[in-house]
Design a protein around this motif. Structure first.
Motif, PDB file in Angstrom:
ATOM      1  N   ALA A  18      85.004   2.697 -21.697  1.00 59.41           N
ATOM      2  CA  ALA A  18      83.936   1.907 -22.345  1.00 59.41           C
ATOM      3  C   ALA A  18      84.483   0.626 -22.962  1.00 59.41           C
ATOM      4  O   ALA A  18      84.152   0.274 -24.101  1.00 59.41           O
ATOM      5  CB  ALA A  18      83.231   2.758 -23.406  1.00 59.41           C
ATOM      6  N   GLY A  19      85.338  -0.034 -22.220  1.00 64.20           N
ATOM      7  CA  GLY A  19      85.852  -1.322 -22.692  1.00 64.20           C
ATOM      8  C   GLY A  19      86.957  -1.217 -23.716  1.00 64.20           C
ATOM      9  O   GLY A  19      87.424  -2.226 -24.234  1.00 64.20           O
ATOM     10  N   CYS A  20      87.371   0.004 -24.019  1.00 64.36           N
ATOM     11  CA  CYS A  20      88.458   0.190 -24.997  1.00 64.36           C
ATOM     12  C   CYS A  20      89.704   0.618 -24.236  1.00 64.36           C
ATOM     13  O   CYS A  20      89.669   1.577 -23.463  1.00 64.36           O
ATOM     14  CB  CYS A  20      88.111   1.272 -26.014  1.00 64.36           C
ATOM     15  SG  CYS A  20      86.539   1.027 -26.862  1.00 64.36           S
ATOM     16  N   ARG A  21      90.803  -0.099 -24.499  1.00 63.09           N
ATOM     17  CA  ARG A  21      92.076   0.294 -23.877  1.00 63.09           C
ATOM     18  C   ARG A  21      92.776   1.262 -24.824  1.00 63.09           C
ATOM     19  O   ARG A  21      93.049   0.943 -25.981  1.00 63.09           O
ATOM     20  CB  ARG A  21      92.920  -0.959 -23.641  1.00 63.09           C
ATOM     21  CG  ARG A  21      94.212  -0.685 -22.917  1.00 63.09           C
ATOM     22  CD  ARG A  21      94.835  -1.997 -22.420  1.00 63.09           C
ATOM     23  NE  ARG A  21      96.276  -1.901 -22.280  1.00 63.09           N
ATOM     24  CZ  ARG A  21      96.914  -1.262 -21.292  1.00 63.09           C
ATOM     25  NH1 ARG A  21      96.198  -0.647 -20.350  1.00 63.09           N
ATOM     26  NH2 ARG A  21      98.226  -1.217 -21.234  1.00 63.09           N
ATOM     27  N   ILE A  22      92.990   2.467 -24.326  1.00 59.20           N
ATOM     28  CA  ILE A  22      93.455   3.556 -25.194  1.00 59.20           C
ATOM     29  C   ILE A  22      94.831   4.036 -24.755  1.00 59.20           C
ATOM     30  O   ILE A  22      95.020   4.435 -23.599  1.00 59.20           O
ATOM     31  CB  ILE A  22      92.459   4.742 -25.166  1.00 59.20           C
ATOM     32  CG1 ILE A  22      91.091   4.290 -25.693  1.00 59.20           C
ATOM     33  CG2 ILE A  22      92.987   5.926 -25.971  1.00 59.20           C
ATOM     34  CD1 ILE A  22      90.017   5.349 -25.574  1.00 59.20           C
ATOM     35  N   GLY A  23      95.776   3.961 -25.699  1.00 57.76           N
ATOM     36  CA  GLY A  23      97.098   4.509 -25.443  1.00 57.76           C
ATOM     37  C   GLY A  23      97.164   5.949 -25.901  1.00 57.76           C
ATOM     38  O   GLY A  23      96.501   6.323 -26.862  1.00 57.76           O
ATOM     39  N   PHE A  65      92.755   1.542 -33.441  1.00 56.73           N
ATOM     40  CA  PHE A  65      93.901   2.051 -34.212  1.00 56.73           C
ATOM     41  C   PHE A  65      95.182   1.832 -33.425  1.00 56.73           C
ATOM     42  O   PHE A  65      95.182   1.896 -32.182  1.00 56.73           O
ATOM     43  CB  PHE A  65      93.733   3.538 -34.498  1.00 56.73           C
ATOM     44  CG  PHE A  65      92.629   3.846 -35.462  1.00 56.73           C
ATOM     45  CD1 PHE A  65      92.895   4.069 -36.807  1.00 56.73           C
ATOM     46  CD2 PHE A  65      91.306   3.876 -35.035  1.00 56.73           C
ATOM     47  CE1 PHE A  65      91.874   4.345 -37.705  1.00 56.73           C
ATOM     48  CE2 PHE A  65      90.279   4.148 -35.921  1.00 56.73           C
ATOM     49  CZ  PHE A  65      90.555   4.383 -37.252  1.00 56.73           C
ATOM     50  N   GLY A  66      96.256   1.618 -34.192  1.00 58.60           N
ATOM     51  CA  GLY A  66      97.527   1.404 -33.535  1.00 58.60           C
ATOM     52  C   GLY A  66      97.394   0.269 -32.527  1.00 58.60           C
ATOM     53  O   GLY A  66      96.852  -0.796 -32.846  1.00 58.60           O
ATOM     54  N   GLU A  67      97.798   0.502 -31.318  1.00 62.39           N
ATOM     55  CA  GLU A  67      97.733  -0.557 -30.323  1.00 62.39           C
ATOM     56  C   GLU A  67      96.570  -0.396 -29.356  1.00 62.39           C
ATOM     57  O   GLU A  67      96.463  -1.110 -28.366  1.00 62.39           O
ATOM     58  CB  GLU A  67      99.082  -0.633 -29.599  1.00 62.39           C
ATOM     59  CG  GLU A  67     100.139  -1.171 -30.571  1.00 62.39           C
ATOM     60  CD  GLU A  67     101.555  -1.082 -30.053  1.00 62.39           C
ATOM     61  OE1 GLU A  67     101.800  -0.307 -29.109  1.00 62.39           O
ATOM     62  OE2 GLU A  67     102.418  -1.772 -30.617  1.00 62.39           O
ATOM     63  N   GLN A 159     105.855   7.330 -35.742  1.00 61.00           N
ATOM     64  CA  GLN A 159     104.606   6.588 -35.721  1.00 61.00           C
ATOM     65  C   GLN A 159     104.423   5.981 -34.344  1.00 61.00           C
ATOM     66  O   GLN A 159     105.383   5.665 -33.655  1.00 61.00           O
ATOM     67  CB  GLN A 159     104.631   5.481 -36.780  1.00 61.00           C
ATOM     68  CG  GLN A 159     104.751   5.999 -38.199  1.00 61.00           C
ATOM     69  CD  GLN A 159     103.470   6.650 -38.707  1.00 61.00           C
ATOM     70  OE1 GLN A 159     102.418   6.506 -38.096  1.00 61.00           O
ATOM     71  NE2 GLN A 159     103.585   7.370 -39.806  1.00 61.00           N
ATOM     72  N   PHE A 160     103.171   5.823 -33.986  1.00 62.16           N
ATOM     73  CA  PHE A 160     102.873   5.306 -32.658  1.00 62.16           C
ATOM     74  C   PHE A 160     103.017   3.796 -32.560  1.00 62.16           C
ATOM     75  O   PHE A 160     103.097   3.259 -31.480  1.00 62.16           O
ATOM     76  CB  PHE A 160     101.416   5.631 -32.296  1.00 62.16           C
ATOM     77  CG  PHE A 160     101.272   6.845 -31.442  1.00 62.16           C
ATOM     78  CD1 PHE A 160     102.042   7.959 -31.689  1.00 62.16           C
ATOM     79  CD2 PHE A 160     100.370   6.872 -30.394  1.00 62.16           C
ATOM     80  CE1 PHE A 160     101.895   9.092 -30.914  1.00 62.16           C
ATOM     81  CE2 PHE A 160     100.222   7.996 -29.610  1.00 62.16           C
ATOM     82  CZ  PHE A 160     100.978   9.114 -29.874  1.00 62.16           C
TER      83      PHE A 160
END
Lengths: 262, 374
Positions: A18-23, A65-67, A159-160
């Protein structure tokens, strides 16, 4: 207290929902267990390593959150929960156990309301779903607020993301919760959750009163409420052995979790 | 207003000599024991009639020093034999017991008595760690965990799991729950500096018995009050208890003779039994949190062994004499320590039933009316 170990970019997998790049990071084999992190962002610590000996553990950095990036359209917790559901569909591909910690517990509760079919069992670690003590601002929370058992080692906490990336977490929470008001709607609907749920609080939690756990116990159809003695808000770091013993027992044995098998 | 707690050890004073612990139970005559339980319960019921504010007892194992391995059984009888006095169980040895069972039994006593329970949470004298096979090193942390678990079991309205360090339960829901809300008052020993501070932190009542002298008691009570202030509260008068052997007779001489003989038996026979076992427990363990606490105990025990009844009267560590004398002694003790509850123990050693009840009546009728306002 020992400082968290040096930043390592642990998000070794990426996907876009949904348009979010998730690591995210994953380890272990077995039934899947997705961990939704708290306001401080994702991390990988001893409890994850223990859980990964029994489960396929997947830890995403939530959008914003994070990157991980957040699409502007994802502007509420129900919307965030739907992105998480999309992530689970894409990465896990089957119904999964979900562990939500603090803010992540709140997201997990919304997930259980919005997308119950993708959940197997639900564990909420110190869920920050309802009005909190004194309305503590996230950027004012200190390590001392989070931990009580300062003699317990911060074993293997990673930590990520960089400090800079983590500073964005506060912004993300503010925008997703519109300043973190009491979750009246979640409180009004929490009884709808049918997923078998384990709610954990530390007896020394200084951020969310451990008595909050009784709200879930009272209202949910199938809920166990566990108090972890001498643990603070981040139970899994204060008492990783106790935390993982409860979580593994609950996820593997379901209702028979109540029966002492040694 | 000073209050009085009628305390009973329920001794078995039938033996001339005891040289070991555990004391072999072949030395206990159950038919005598049956008679004694009746006599002692009658004395406790009389205390309620005479207007003593609390009636109390405690827990000991494997010894004629006290016949209450479970004081709650006596408490259950007292719910039916008394109607007014607070029932002070002083107390259950919570590091050695199942804390849920303690929470349940205390809650039963509270409900059965109409909310009269004072719940003693006691660590246990050293030899009890042999009786119940617990590691003395863990004494303090088991005490602290059991304390929190019992309070939680009384106050948490929903069933809960407890993942402790020494106890794990998956489904705690205590039935009945206590009548007094949020929970019955808790009393713990304040005999050491550690325990005085602990009591203050928990907002519990504190009690000191077997005083070496009034100054020791005063110092610990002051520490309790100062610590309470640090924790943001002010103890009430009746939050502080001091316990004393007590005997009232028509004359000082008569009283000193009777209590002197009874204490001689108490220290020489009943008290000596557990001493050696206690030393075994203390030797090389962390039963005491600090070396200072250990030394304090050694000093206090030493002080008891060699004193005459006249010494104890002079130190104000007993209440002993004619009614007028005991009135003055109470004024001295209360003024020196600030205690709001005096725990009076009348059945010392081999004191007879007639001596005990006559002394109780003199105390209630000719002492208490003159010291209520102290």
């Amino acid at each position: 207290m020992s400082a968290p170990s040096e930043t390592t970019h642990l998000a070794d997998h990426w996907t876009t929902i949904a348009g979010c790049r998730i690591g995210y990071r994953e380890a272990g084999v077995g039934r899947p267990l997705v961990h939704l992190h708290g306001a401080g962002g994702p991390s990988w610590d001893e409890a994850h390593a223990i859980l990964a000996t029994r489960f396929r553990v997947i830890v995403p950095a939530l959008p914003g959150f994070g990157e991980s990036t957040r699409d502007p359209g994802v502007d509420s917790l129900p919307a965030l929960a739907r992105v998480v559901a999309g992530f689970i569909g894409e990465v896990v591909g089957e119904a999964t156990h979900v562990l939500g910690s603090s803010f992540g517990g709140r997201v997990a509760a919304w997930l259980a309301l919005e997308e119950p079919a993708i959940l197997d069992r639900l564990v909420l670690e110190s869920p920050a779903s309802f009005p909190q003590r004194g309305g503590t601002r996230l950027d004012q929370i200190s390590q001392a607020d989070l931990r009580t058992n300062e003699s317990a080692p911060d074993r293997g906490v990673e930590q990520f993301a960089s400090q800079e990336a983590r500073s964005r977490n506060v912004t993300a929470i503010g925008e997703l919760t519109r300043g973190n008001p009491p979750e009246e709607e979640l409180l009004a609907r929490i009884h709808e959750i049918q997923t078998p749920t384990l709610v954990l609080f530390g007896t020394e939690d200084r951020l969310v009163p451990p008595e909050t756990g009784r709200i879930y116990k009272e209202r949910l159809t199938d809920c166990s409420f566990a108090l972890v003695y001498q643990a603070g808000h981040v139970i899994r770091r204060d008492r990783p052995d106790a935390f993982t013993r409860l979580v593994i027992d609950f996820l593997e044995r379901g209702p028979a979790f109540l029966v002492n098998r040694g | 207003m000073v209050q009085f707690s009628f305390f009973h050890l329920m001794p078995y004073a039938e033996l001339d000599e005891i040289d070991r612990w555990p004391v072999p139970h072949r030395l206990f005559d159950p038919s005598i024991g049956h008679h004694l339980f009746g006599e002692y319960l009658d004395q406790m019921a009389l205390a309620d009639e005479l207007g003593f504010d609390w009636v109390g007892c405690n827990e000991h194992h494997s010894t004629p020093y006290g016949l209450m391995s479970n004081p709650n059984l006596i408490g259950g009888a007292l719910t039916q034999r008394t109607s007014r006095a607070r029932l002070a169980m002083l107390g259950n040895l919570i590091p050695l017991l199942n804390p849920i069972r303690v929470a349940e039994e205390y809650a039963m006593l509270d409900v059965m008595s109409g909310g009269r329970l004072i719940a003693g949470f006691i660590r246990g004298i050293p030899n009890e760690y042999i009786a119940y096979s617990a590691n003395p090193d863990e004494s303090w942390e088991r005490f602290a965990e059991a304390y929190d678990l019992i309070i939680r079991a009384w106050t948490e309205p929903e069933p809960f799991a407890w993942e402790g360090k020494h106890w794990q339960f998956r489904a705690v829901s205590v039935w009945p729950r206590p009548l007094q809300q949020p929970h019955p008052p808790v009393l713990i020993s304040g005999g050491s500096r550690e325990s005085a501070v602990f009591a203050a932190r928990k907002r519990a009542k504190m009690g000191i018995v077997q005083l070496a002298d009034l100054e020791d008691a005063r110092a610990n009570i002051q520490l309790y009050r100062d610590s309470a202030a640090d924790f943001g509260w002010t103890p009430a008068r009746d939050d502080v208890l001091v316990g004393l052997h007590t005997h009232v007779a028509r004359t000082d001489e008569e009283a000193q003779k009777a209590l002197g003989e009874a204490e001689d038996y108490f220290y020489r026979v009943l008290g000596a039994a557990s001493g050696h076992a206690g030393e075994l427990v203390l030797s090389g363990t962390r039963y005491y949190a600090t070396e200072e606490a250990r030394e304090f105990r050694v000093r206090r025990r030493g002080a008891h062994g060699h004193l005459t009844i006249q010494d104890r009267v002079a130190r104000n560590t007993v209440l002993c004499g004619s009614p007028d004398t005991v009135v003055r002694q109470i004024e001295t003790v209360v003024k020196a320590t600030g205690a709001g509850v005096l725990q009076v123990n009348f059945k010392i050693g081999c004191m007879t039933d007639d001596q005990v009840t006559a002394s109780m009546r003199l105390f209630a009728e000719e002492v208490v009316p003159h010291v209520r306002a102290v």
